[in-house]
Write a protein that holds these residues in place. Sequence first.
Motif, PDB file in Angstrom:
ATOM      1  N   GLU A 111     -75.792 -22.624 -20.402  1.00  0.00           N
ATOM      2  CA  GLU A 111     -76.468 -22.768 -18.832  1.00  0.00           C
ATOM      3  C   GLU A 111     -75.439 -23.780 -18.258  1.00  0.00           C
ATOM      4  N   LYS A 116     -70.773 -19.415 -16.572  1.00  0.00           N
ATOM      5  CA  LYS A 116     -71.555 -18.108 -16.151  1.00  0.00           C
ATOM      6  C   LYS A 116     -70.727 -17.408 -15.129  1.00  0.00           C
ATOM      7  N   THR A 135     -78.098 -12.415 -14.967  1.00  0.00           N
ATOM      8  CA  THR A 135     -78.168 -13.498 -15.474  1.00  0.00           C
ATOM      9  C   THR A 135     -79.474 -14.267 -15.979  1.00  0.00           C
ATOM     10  N   THR A 137     -80.220 -16.979 -16.084  1.00  0.00           N
ATOM     11  CA  THR A 137     -80.211 -18.606 -16.070  1.00  0.00           C
ATOM     12  C   THR A 137     -81.662 -18.903 -15.450  1.00  0.00           C
ATOM     13  N   HIS A 161     -84.766 -13.471 -15.693  1.00  0.00           N
ATOM     14  CA  HIS A 161     -85.096 -14.834 -16.447  1.00  0.00           C
ATOM     15  C   HIS A 161     -86.214 -14.441 -17.451  1.00  0.00           C
TER      16      HIS A 161
END
Length: 343
Positions: A111, A116, A135, A137, A161
């Motif tokens: 993270e 990224k 992603t 994240t 996510h």
Amino acid sequence: FGSRRQRGFPTGLRGPSRIRAGTMAKQVAVVGGGMMGAGIAACLASGGPHTVRICSRTIEEAEACKEKALGLVHLLVESGAAAEEVGQIEAVASLPEAVAGAEFIFEVVFEDLAVKQGVMQELEQHAGPNAIFCTNTSSLSVTAIAEGCKKNGAERIIAAHFIGPAHLVPLVELCPGALTAGQGSDDGPIERVRKFLESIGKRPIVMKKEIQGFIAARLQAALYRECLHIVQSGSADCEAVDRAVFDGFGRRLNQIGPFQQADFAGVDLVQGTHARFFPQLGDYQRDVRADELVSQGRLGTKTLAGHYDWTDERVKEVMGRRDAELLRRLKADRLPSSRSSPY
């Protein structure tokens, strides 16, 4: 890196799942290892006849992630929480090999914004022109992650996510960035990912716009801040606060959300209650209790000391109880009566 590829075929692993049969096989990539990478790979492979390729910093890390993922697939199959036909998992040595031909790519690297961004630029270079870059994240801006990509690449970047443990929790939060293409359309990146995740048994939700932390992390932080306030004010200790959650209102939270609960209680009643409570709620801007604990080296279960003192046996017992309940709920979700939205 070399060109070694390690495959995992969950042969014979078929269970009485209620995920739809006849799902079209997809090629999917997971970029990054660890438990989250393994959990996501397990979701993808246990949800249908999909080929999942994992790459990480080294082939050894990718192989370790694959083995963890296969173990989770086995658990889901044996528990009756997998598709009628499961897929295969491969560990590959490089990102280009992992993403070649992939329709959906799930990034689960560290993270860190720069890391990224670098991965997304690599994906733009090596993935197919119609691949979607997801992603995982939980705290970084999707728009910021897309910076540095060309327009065609940035348009295909979204947040997907997963909530840990990813193989047991059905929620996936989908969030577009400022440049994500086709928002609201049936063939845009968000909708394509949403349909795919639903096909493998996940329960995605779609954000209308980007906010830091999305929904789930912010709700957890809001609850934790009031827990902190209650403990710091001397009103109760950590055990009492935790029990108020898991022995109390937490029991209904896996079936009824806060707004639904307000409707059942009566909006007028809740209006009066909140008028009294809201001014009294804690407004901490920093987790002062965590600051103190970290300074003492009390980092949680990894050091066997945090808000509580732990033993290895106690950690295993609590995690086992948590996972058993999550698996029980996941199996119930697969039943035909649970396929429709609770709304």
